[in-house]
Design a protein around this motif. Structure first.
Motif, PDB file in Angstrom:
ATOM      1  N   UNK A  49       0.978  -1.009   0.192  1.00  0.00           N
ATOM      2  CA  UNK A  49       0.198  -0.337  -0.122  1.00  0.00           C
ATOM      3  C   UNK A  49       0.762   1.239   0.272  1.00  0.00           C
ATOM      4  N   UNK A  50       1.744   1.536   0.043  1.00  0.00           N
ATOM      5  CA  UNK A  50       3.382   2.728  -0.361  1.00  0.00           C
ATOM      6  C   UNK A  50       3.141   2.926  -1.934  1.00  0.00           C
ATOM      7  N   UNK A  51       2.602   4.234  -1.774  1.00  0.00           N
ATOM      8  CA  UNK A  51       3.333   5.000  -3.009  1.00  0.00           C
ATOM      9  C   UNK A  51       4.219   5.379  -2.765  1.00  0.00           C
ATOM     10  N   UNK A  52       4.642   5.387  -4.310  1.00  0.00           N
ATOM     11  CA  UNK A  52       6.099   6.794  -4.337  1.00  0.00           C
ATOM     12  C   UNK A  52       6.432   7.232  -5.991  1.00  0.00           C
ATOM     13  N   UNK A  53       6.807   8.444  -6.420  1.00  0.00           N
ATOM     14  CA  UNK A  53       7.209   8.397  -7.501  1.00  0.00           C
ATOM     15  C   UNK A  53       8.166   9.620  -7.580  1.00  0.00           C
ATOM     16  N   UNK A  54       8.799  10.104  -8.751  1.00  0.00           N
ATOM     17  CA  UNK A  54       9.628  10.347  -8.801  1.00  0.00           C
ATOM     18  C   UNK A  54       9.903  10.853 -10.521  1.00  0.00           C
ATOM     19  N   UNK A  55      10.146  12.646 -10.531  1.00  0.00           N
ATOM     20  CA  UNK A  55      10.870  12.942 -11.774  1.00  0.00           C
ATOM     21  C   UNK A  55      11.842  13.236 -12.178  1.00  0.00           C
ATOM     22  N   UNK A  56      12.025  12.811 -13.482  1.00  0.00           N
ATOM     23  CA  UNK A  56      12.944  13.188 -14.743  1.00  0.00           C
ATOM     24  C   UNK A  56      13.021  13.924 -16.046  1.00  0.00           C
ATOM     25  N   UNK A  57      14.408  14.095 -16.039  1.00  0.00           N
ATOM     26  CA  UNK A  57      15.299  14.497 -17.570  1.00  0.00           C
ATOM     27  C   UNK A  57      15.898  14.223 -18.192  1.00  0.00           C
ATOM     28  N   UNK A  58      15.734  13.156 -19.036  1.00  0.00           N
ATOM     29  CA  UNK A  58      16.262  12.337 -19.767  1.00  0.00           C
ATOM     30  C   UNK A  58      16.628  13.074 -21.241  1.00  0.00           C
ATOM     31  N   UNK A  59      17.954  13.329 -22.021  1.00  0.00           N
ATOM     32  CA  UNK A  59      17.880  13.096 -22.697  1.00  0.00           C
ATOM     33  C   UNK A  59      19.048  12.632 -23.268  1.00  0.00           C
ATOM     34  N   UNK A  60      18.432  12.078 -24.556  1.00  0.00           N
ATOM     35  CA  UNK A  60      19.439  11.221 -25.332  1.00  0.00           C
ATOM     36  C   UNK A  60      20.250  11.563 -26.660  1.00  0.00           C
ATOM     37  N   UNK A  61      20.760  10.902 -27.289  1.00  0.00           N
ATOM     38  CA  UNK A  61      21.867  11.389 -28.151  1.00  0.00           C
ATOM     39  C   UNK A  61      21.412  10.428 -28.920  1.00  0.00           C
ATOM     40  N   UNK A  62      20.878  10.838 -29.933  1.00  0.00           N
ATOM     41  CA  UNK A  62      20.906   9.800 -30.984  1.00  0.00           C
ATOM     42  C   UNK A  62      21.559   9.886 -32.405  1.00  0.00           C
ATOM     43  N   UNK A  63      22.028   8.940 -33.429  1.00  0.00           N
ATOM     44  CA  UNK A  63      23.131   8.331 -34.215  1.00  0.00           C
ATOM     45  C   UNK A  63      22.785   9.907 -34.817  1.00  0.00           C
TER      46      UNK A  63
END
Length: 244
Positions: A49-63
């Motif tokens: 019954x525990x709820x946790x959460x997170x926020x992220x910044x994601x930077x992908x380097x494409x080919x």
């Protein structure tokens, strides 16, 4: 903005934000702090019954092959976790760049022995992209399954996790100016390995820094450039997250 300048900015944020936040906080007693009580990434069994959460910044380097037509910018991610007891939990999240979106959800099972932690999971993902600018009139939809395995170790005030994912594409549909191209056959999109480091930055907040190496036929962040190639490409990804 060139991709190299953007990478530099993201790296600067990753390096400077933890120090900036820490500098704004008054010294606190850390003697009783245990990263296991606040970590979001460690694959550990938690009370029901525990709820946790997170926020992220994601930077992908494409080919380089993709960057002439791709719209490159950091993606933002929100991920939540709800515990079911007996080591199980449900995890789901959304990553968005407005024109590129990915939703994923599924169950995980976790096991801990002292400071060692292990987890396996299976998520279903829905990819959705829409672009009506820069000469495009294109929409992409697709379904994937994403099995994963995670190993973690907690050091008391810090933690390290290594997660491996496999991406199996089941359907992918591309609409270009009203013409729809469908690929109903499943194929292996590729795999990824993510290494993350978590550390306390405030009394109840933990920040994570991660590096992810993708080896994929396509990535939702750059789908306008190459929706599904027959070749796999290596794509580095940098992540910075804040746990709640």
């Amino acid at each position: 903005m060139s991709k190299f300048f953007t990478v530099a900015v993201v790296l600067a944020i990753i390096c400077c934000v933890p120090a900036s936040i820490s500098a704004q906080q008054q010294p606190a007693d850390t003697s009783s702090f245990d990263i296991k009580d606040y970590s979001f990434l460690l694959p550990q069994p938690l009370p029901k019954g525990k709820y946790s959460h997170a926020i992220y910044i994601q930077y992908v380097v494409p080919p380089k092959d993709w960057t002439l037509d791709a719209v490159i910018a950091p993606m933002f991610n929100y991920t939540g976790k709800y515990t079911l007891g007996s080591g199980f939990n449900l995890q789901g999240g959304i990553s968005s760049l407005i024109i590129s979106n990915r939703l994923n959800a599924g169950p995980f099972w976790n096991y801990s022995s002292d400071n060692f932690h292990f987890g396996v999971g299976l998520q279903m993902a829905f990819n959705f992209g829409i672009l009506n600018q820069f000469g495009f009139n294109t929409t992409l939809t697709g379904w994937e399954s994403q099995p994963s395995m995670t190993f973690g170790y907690s050091f008391g005030k810090t933690a390290v996790t290594v997660r491996a994912d496999v991406y199996n594409t089941h359907t992918i549909n591309l609409s270009e100016g009203g013409n729809v191209i469908s690929n109903p056959e499943s194929f292996l999109n590729g795999w990824s390995v993510t290494t993350s480091f978590e550390q306390r930055i405030t009394k109840k907040r933990v920040m994570s820094l991660g590096f992810k190496l993708n080896h994929l036929r396509y990535h939702i962040v750059a789908w306008p450039a190459l929706p599904a190639s027959k070749y796999k490409y290596f794509m580095p990804e940098f992540q910075i997250g804040l746990n709640f």
